[in-house]
Design a protein around this motif. Structure first.
Motif, mmCIF file in Angstrom:
data_model
loop_
_atom_site.group_PDB
_atom_site.id
_atom_site.type_symbol
_atom_site.label_atom_id
_atom_site.label_comp_id
_atom_site.label_asym_id
_atom_site.label_seq_id
_atom_site.Cartn_x
_atom_site.Cartn_y
_atom_site.Cartn_z
ATOM 1 N N LYS A 191 0.821 -1.222 0.000
ATOM 2 C CA LYS A 191 0.000 0.000 0.000
ATOM 3 C C LYS A 191 0.847 1.260 0.000
ATOM 4 O O LYS A 191 0.457 2.279 -0.565
ATOM 5 N N GLU A 192 2.032 1.212 0.662
ATOM 6 C CA GLU A 192 2.857 2.423 0.753
ATOM 7 C C GLU A 192 3.722 2.635 -0.474
ATOM 8 O O GLU A 192 3.817 3.741 -0.990
ATOM 9 N N THR A 193 4.371 1.550 -0.922
ATOM 10 C CA THR A 193 5.362 1.706 -1.996
ATOM 11 C C THR A 193 4.820 1.341 -3.368
ATOM 12 O O THR A 193 5.445 1.658 -4.387
ATOM 13 N N GLY A 194 3.693 0.636 -3.409
ATOM 14 C CA GLY A 194 3.143 0.171 -4.688
ATOM 15 C C GLY A 194 3.869 -1.035 -5.257
ATOM 16 O O GLY A 194 3.513 -1.530 -6.335
ATOM 17 N N GLU A 195 4.899 -1.540 -4.532
ATOM 18 C CA GLU A 195 5.665 -2.701 -5.024
ATOM 19 C C GLU A 195 4.765 -3.914 -5.215
ATOM 20 O O GLU A 195 3.883 -4.184 -4.384
ATOM 21 N N LYS A 196 5.031 -4.677 -6.258
ATOM 22 C CA LYS A 196 4.303 -5.922 -6.491
ATOM 23 C C LYS A 196 4.877 -6.994 -5.574
ATOM 24 O O LYS A 196 6.094 -7.188 -5.523
ATOM 25 N N MET A 197 4.000 -7.698 -4.864
ATOM 26 C CA MET A 197 4.419 -8.682 -3.856
ATOM 27 C C MET A 197 3.861 -10.059 -4.224
ATOM 28 O O MET A 197 3.367 -10.774 -3.359
ATOM 29 N N ASP A 198 3.913 -10.406 -5.487
ATOM 30 C CA ASP A 198 3.231 -11.611 -5.959
ATOM 31 C C ASP A 198 3.949 -12.150 -7.185
ATOM 32 O O ASP A 198 5.026 -11.677 -7.556
ATOM 33 N N ARG A 218 13.923 -10.113 -6.870
ATOM 34 C CA ARG A 218 13.509 -10.264 -5.456
ATOM 35 C C ARG A 218 12.175 -11.006 -5.309
ATOM 36 O O ARG A 218 11.311 -10.610 -4.516
ATOM 37 N N VAL A 219 12.036 -12.074 -6.106
ATOM 38 C CA VAL A 219 10.788 -12.837 -6.075
ATOM 39 C C VAL A 219 10.624 -13.527 -4.717
ATOM 40 O O VAL A 219 9.591 -13.403 -4.052
ATOM 41 N N GLU A 220 11.694 -14.252 -4.310
ATOM 42 C CA GLU A 220 11.626 -14.989 -3.039
ATOM 43 C C GLU A 220 11.333 -14.050 -1.873
ATOM 44 O O GLU A 220 10.525 -14.349 -0.999
ATOM 45 N N ASP A 221 12.026 -12.892 -1.869
ATOM 46 C CA ASP A 221 11.842 -11.926 -0.772
ATOM 47 C C ASP A 221 10.385 -11.490 -0.671
ATOM 48 O O ASP A 221 9.836 -11.341 0.417
ATOM 49 N N ALA A 222 9.763 -11.266 -1.828
ATOM 50 C CA ALA A 222 8.373 -10.796 -1.823
ATOM 51 C C ALA A 222 7.458 -11.865 -1.224
ATOM 52 O O ALA A 222 6.598 -11.565 -0.382
ATOM 53 N N TYR A 223 7.647 -13.126 -1.644
ATOM 54 C CA TYR A 223 6.808 -14.208 -1.098
ATOM 55 C C TYR A 223 7.017 -14.333 0.419
ATOM 56 O O TYR A 223 6.061 -14.476 1.175
ATOM 57 N N GLN A 224 8.292 -14.275 0.847
ATOM 58 C CA GLN A 224 8.580 -14.388 2.292
ATOM 59 C C GLN A 224 7.962 -13.229 3.061
ATOM 60 O O GLN A 224 7.458 -13.408 4.175
ATOM 61 N N GLU A 225 7.997 -12.045 2.475
ATOM 62 C CA GLU A 225 7.444 -10.867 3.147
ATOM 63 C C GLU A 225 5.919 -11.007 3.322
ATOM 64 O O GLU A 225 5.373 -10.670 4.364
ATOM 65 N N VAL A 226 5.253 -11.538 2.285
ATOM 66 C CA VAL A 226 3.798 -11.740 2.419
ATOM 67 C C VAL A 226 3.528 -12.747 3.540
ATOM 68 O O VAL A 226 2.663 -12.526 4.400
ATOM 69 N N LEU A 227 4.304 -13.842 3.555
ATOM 70 C CA LEU A 227 4.098 -14.839 4.622
ATOM 71 C C LEU A 227 4.324 -14.209 5.998
ATOM 72 O O LEU A 227 3.532 -14.415 6.921
ATOM 73 N N SER A 228 5.396 -13.424 6.124
ATOM 74 C CA SER A 228 5.675 -12.794 7.421
ATOM 75 C C SER A 228 4.517 -11.913 7.866
ATOM 76 O O SER A 228 4.124 -11.928 9.031
ATOM 77 N N ARG A 229 3.974 -11.158 6.919
ATOM 78 C CA ARG A 229 2.844 -10.286 7.305
ATOM 79 C C ARG A 229 1.621 -11.108 7.681
ATOM 80 O O ARG A 229 0.906 -10.779 8.630
ATOM 81 N N VAL A 230 1.372 -12.199 6.917
ATOM 82 C CA VAL A 230 0.215 -13.051 7.228
ATOM 83 C C VAL A 230 0.380 -13.647 8.624
ATOM 84 O O VAL A 230 -0.572 -13.768 9.388
ATOM 85 N N LYS A 231 1.616 -13.997 8.967
ATOM 86 C CA LYS A 231 1.877 -14.555 10.313
ATOM 87 C C LYS A 231 1.964 -13.466 11.367
ATOM 88 O O LYS A 231 2.080 -13.760 12.552
ATOM 89 N N GLY A 232 1.980 -12.205 10.945
ATOM 90 C CA GLY A 232 2.001 -11.103 11.897
ATOM 91 C C GLY A 232 3.355 -10.867 12.533
ATOM 92 O O GLY A 232 3.438 -10.413 13.675
#
Ligand code: TMP
Ligand code: ASP
Length: 243
Positions: A204-211, A221-235
């Motif tokens: 929402k802040e940077t507009g970066e694609k995370m998928d 940075r494909v792997e990083d994006a997937y890991q970041e989504v998981l981290s956020r989902v896990k809180g």
């Protein structure tokens, strides 16, 4: 305890196994990634594990809101026990923001917010290139009855409401996503997976694609994006502006 038996199917992103329970399957999520009808092939390290965990979290969230899914339990970080469904040959896409094939089809810039969510259907037929179809085609093809078609549409919109607010709280815009449905004892349930492979998620802040667009479009940075989504989902990460 479910035991993994013979493999009954291998898809682009998952292997499916029979189990000692004839009403259940095990989905093993792979690191393999494809795009453009399998023409582009690669691997996203750790994707299987990330997608299995995200899918499990989202199926649990949806079940908590009364949406029936095939999810039973996550057996380990990439093996998911599910109901065995008779899958319908249709992909259901729900969109909040123009992107991808919609942007191309109707001549919108990516990023234009839609007046209301758009629900689309695609006929799952590799030999035809998964063409877009409408409710009348689904009925004509005998894929679903009229009441099932309206239930699929309504469930797609309900899932959208639930996931949109969930991801919003994680600092992510749910741009669009794809669902697949199947039947168990005559009842419609959500099947397949819900993950960064099957959703578009923009920070929402940077507009970066995370998928998966990072893989489709070689954004890095494909792997990083997937890991970041998981981290956020896990809180477990600070939300917003991180990636
Ligand atoms: P599209 O803009 O390419 O039609 O994709 C819409 C959404 O559906 C996007 O979130 C990606 C997802 N999707 C899949 O999960 N599988 C597919 O095979 C395709 C084409 C799209
Ligand atoms: N998964 C599909 C394929 O392999 C398309 C996509 O996700 O872009 O072709």
């Amino acid at each position: 305890m479910a035991t993994k038996l013979n493999q009954i199917h291998e898809g682009k992103a998952k292997k499916v196994f029979a189990t000692n329970d004839p009403t259940a399957l095990i989905h093993e999520f792979k690191d393999d990634a494809t795009a453009f009808d399998g023409k582009k092939k690669g691997q996203i390290l750790g994707k299987g594990s990330v997608n299995a965990q995200i899918s499990a979290a989202l199926f649990r969230l949806l079940e908590d809101h009364g949406v029936k899914t095939h999810f039973r339990e996550l057996l380990d970080d990439r093996n998911m026990l599910t109901d065995k469904l008779n899958m319908l040959a249709v992909e259901v896409v729900v969109r909040n923001v123009a992107a991808g094939s919609l942007a191309k089809r109707i001549g919108y810039e990516e990023g234009i917010k839609l007046k209301k969510p758009i629900v689309e259907f695609y006929y799952k037929r590799d030999d035809l290139g998964d063409p877009i179809i409408n409710e009348d085609h689904i009925y004509e093809l005998g894929i679903a009855t009229e009441s099932q078609i309206s239930e699929i549409r309504n469930t797609g919109l309900k899932v959208n409401n639930i996931l949109k607010s969930f991801f919003d709280e994680l600092g992510l815009t749910l741009v669009d996503f794809k669902l697949e449905f199947g039947l168990k004892d005559g009842q419609l349930k959500l099947g397949d997976e819900i993950s960064p492979d099957t959703c578009r998620l923009w920070d929402k802040e940077t507009g970066e694609k995370m998928d998966k667009d990072r893989f489709r479009r070689d954004l890095g940075r494909v792997e990083d994006a997937y890991q970041e989504v998981l981290s956020r989902v896990k809180g477990i990460t600070k939300v917003g502006g991180k990636f």
